[in-house]
Design an enzyme around this catalytic site. Structure first.
Site, PDB file in Angstrom:
ATOM      1  N   ARG A 131      13.856  70.682 -15.702  1.00  0.00           N
ATOM      2  CA  ARG A 131      13.950  69.465 -16.515  1.00  0.00           C
ATOM      3  C   ARG A 131      14.801  69.712 -17.744  1.00  0.00           C
ATOM      4  NH1 ARG A 131       8.398  66.132 -15.675  1.00  0.00           N
ATOM      5  NH2 ARG A 131       8.200  66.659 -13.477  1.00  0.00           N
ATOM      6  N   GLU A 166      14.935  68.869 -20.724  1.00  0.00           N
ATOM      7  CA  GLU A 166      14.171  68.236 -21.800  1.00  0.00           C
ATOM      8  C   GLU A 166      15.063  68.096 -23.031  1.00  0.00           C
ATOM      9  OE1 GLU A 166      11.227  67.074 -21.433  1.00  0.00           O
ATOM     10  OE2 GLU A 166      10.381  68.127 -19.705  1.00  0.00           O
ATOM     11  N   ARG A 174       5.590  73.311 -25.877  1.00  0.00           N
ATOM     12  CA  ARG A 174       4.929  73.108 -24.579  1.00  0.00           C
ATOM     13  C   ARG A 174       5.854  72.602 -23.482  1.00  0.00           C
ATOM     14  NH1 ARG A 174       3.013  67.581 -24.630  1.00  0.00           N
ATOM     15  NH2 ARG A 174       3.830  66.724 -26.550  1.00  0.00           N
ATOM     16  N   HIS A 175       7.160  72.652 -23.737  1.00  0.00           N
ATOM     17  CA  HIS A 175       8.128  72.290 -22.696  1.00  0.00           C
ATOM     18  C   HIS A 175       9.051  73.453 -22.391  1.00  0.00           C
ATOM     19  CE1 HIS A 175       7.071  68.147 -23.981  1.00  0.00           C
ATOM     20  NE2 HIS A 175       7.238  67.901 -22.693  1.00  0.00           N
ATOM     21  N   GLU A 210      -1.396  67.512 -22.182  1.00  0.00           N
ATOM     22  CA  GLU A 210      -1.449  67.089 -20.775  1.00  0.00           C
ATOM     23  C   GLU A 210      -1.225  68.289 -19.847  1.00  0.00           C
ATOM     24  OE1 GLU A 210       1.338  63.861 -19.681  1.00  0.00           O
ATOM     25  OE2 GLU A 210       1.625  64.906 -17.774  1.00  0.00           O
ATOM     26  N   SER A 233      -0.284  65.243 -14.023  1.00  0.00           N
ATOM     27  CA  SER A 233      -0.147  63.819 -13.731  1.00  0.00           C
ATOM     28  C   SER A 233      -0.295  63.638 -12.234  1.00  0.00           C
ATOM     29  CB  SER A 233       1.219  63.283 -14.176  1.00  0.00           C
ATOM     30  OG  SER A 233       1.212  63.053 -15.561  1.00  0.00           O
ATOM     31  N   ARG A 248       1.359  75.477 -18.502  1.00  0.00           N
ATOM     32  CA  ARG A 248       0.423  74.780 -19.404  1.00  0.00           C
ATOM     33  C   ARG A 248      -1.015  75.210 -19.110  1.00  0.00           C
ATOM     34  NH1 ARG A 248       2.587  68.844 -20.760  1.00  0.00           N
ATOM     35  NH2 ARG A 248       4.693  69.467 -21.368  1.00  0.00           N
TER      36      ARG A 248
END
Ligand code: ATP
Ligand code: MG
Length: 434
Positions: free
Chosen positions: A211, A213, A219-220, A357, A360, A408
């Site tokens: 990704r 980002e 946290r990414h 999070e 998902s 995570r």
């Protein structure tokens, strides 16, 4: 390789050859100690200068820290030694000498910042507490695989070079594929659904997601490890049961099998396996609770995504893992199914750790015509996804699943400040090597 005994297996009365790194040398005058370290621990090598060959003493005590040596000698009991035993060397060979100028001190006496640590991961992983993170990571992945097998899932591996994105165009990494535009995959979403629709029915994948980002955050990552599940004849609650089971299996495995690693990380008192069922609260209730905490400058309204401060406020309020269910359809991806009675509400869910999070997921839209409508509503061209949508015409069962961020999970389980600490060689905006 020559016969070699791990330091933890050296017993009094044995003659052993141990091999590893020079952790420390303590010269007390007539007597000196060299601490040799290997993957299992450390052992003391004793030099009694008057009673030993001068060359042996000199080689042993002049060698630079972090050099690799091999030592043969007798093991004796020595209650004052760190492991209760010591070796009196008969021979010592310097296998690979280290430069005395180290970019990082593996004994941990001098702190290094994260960037220096990541630039010198080999040296960094010589620290017990850093090695412990990656031993625990390996144990978590083992336990997760085992738990998925108990849930009757088949492990799959899907392509990472793909023709289309699924989670929003801005986060895509484009690449050139024989002169054509292609992308690094953001998620195995579409592929795992295609296999859940086959006779395999229940699948999991542990693999990289990519990704682009926009920002560097704690946290990414730009390359992360996703733990994915997809199951035919599952609804959102079934998928939540699986997600909860997987997270708990990870905690239980660490609790049972990683006591030494937890100790190295100073977590043996603090570490707790989550107890009881994870709370399941609706999105509507979540925003009410967040607003009631008074932690946010502006009140949230229906349709808002939850900003980081909102996740934190709610996490503190709940105090453990929890699910947020029934998200507004408009902020969930096209492949998530709406609830039966209300098309503004989706079956999408997130699993939250109080800090952030983790997951998902949701039930998927399995009806061909609704799926095509969903693409159009999100401004995506259904023709580009024909390889995917056409399989929904040939008997696609209802199905549900989720994606769990591997790093995570590790980060929250161990209370790490930065997600980069859970990856050997993290990729972020500034970091492309090592
Ligand atoms: P966030 O809102 O926290 O950025 P997301 O909702 O964009 O995450 P999803 O597409 O829902 O992420 O991906 C499923 C899971 O994968 C997330 O819950 C998270 O655990 C993990 N994940 C997603 N993006 C990243 C990333 N860039 N770095 C690390 N983990 C990630
Ligand atoms: Mg998400």
């Amino acid at each position: 390789m020559q016969d070699r005994t791990y330091t933890e297996d050296a017993e009094p009365g044995d003659e052993v050859t141990v091999a590893g790194w020079v952790h420390e040398i303590r010269d007390l005058g007539g007597i000196a100690f060299l601490i040799l370290r290997d993957t299992t621990g450390k052992i003391q090598i004793k030099f009694e200068k008057d009673e030993m060959d001068d060359d042996l003493v000199e080689t042993g005590l002049d060698v630079a820290r972090e050099s690799v040596i091999r030592v043969t000698g007798d093991v004796e009991e020595e209650p004052r030694a760190p492991t209760g035993v010591e070796v009196t060397p008969e021979s010592l060979e310097v296998v690979s000498e280290a430069d005395p100028e180290l970019p990082l001190d593996p004994s941990g006496k001098v702190d290094a910042d994260l960037s220096t640590r990541l630039d010198n991961r080999t040296l960094d992983l010589r620290k017990e507490e850093v090695q412990a993170v990656f031993e625990i990571r390996a144990e978590i992945l083992r336990a997760v695989r085992e738990q998925f097998r108990e849930f009757r899932c088949t492990e799959i591996n899907t392509p990472k070079i793909v023709a289309t994105g699924t989670e929003g165009g801005t986060e895509l990494f484009p690449i050139t594929y024989f002169g054509e535009e292609a992308f690094m995959n953001q998620s195995p979403q579409l592929f795992k659904q295609l296999i859940a629709g086959s006779n395999v029915e229940r699948v999991f994948e542990i693999g990289p997601i990519f990704r682009a980002e926009e920002h560097n955050t704690p946290r990414h990552l730009n390359e992360a490890t996703s733990i994915d599940f997809e199951g035919a004849f599952c609804d959102a609650h079934d998928a939540m049961d699986v997600a909860e089971g997987i997270v708990k299996a990870a905690y239980e495995a660490v609790n049972e099998n990683c006591s030494e690693e937890l100790e190295a990380l100073d977590l043996e008192e603090e570490f707790e396996v989550p107890e009881g069922d994870f709370l399941r609260i609706s999105y509507e209730e979540a925003i009410e609770r967040i607003n009631a905490t008074g932690e946010l400058d502006e009140q949230l309204v229906w349709g808002d995504d939850l900003p980081t401060e909102a996740e934190k406020a709610l996490g503190q309020d709940v105090g453990g893992h929890y699910f947020i269910t029934e998200w507004p359809s408009e902020i969930k991806p096209f492949y998530i199914k709406d609830t039966e009675d209300d098309e503004t509400l989706s079956t999408g869910f997130d699993l939250m750790h109080p800090r952030m999070e983790l997951v998902s997921g949701g039930q998927r839209e399995h009806r061909h015509e609704h799926l095509i409508e969903g693409f159009e509503q999100q401004g995506l061209d259904p023709d580009q996804f024909e390889y995917y949508t056409k399989m929904f015409k040939y008997g696609m069962p209802p199905h549900a699943g989720f994606g769990l961020g591997g790093e995570r999970l590790i980060m929250t389980l161990l209370g790490l400040d930065n997600i980069r600490e859970a990856v050997l060689f993290p990729r972020d905006r500034q970091r492309l090597s090592p």
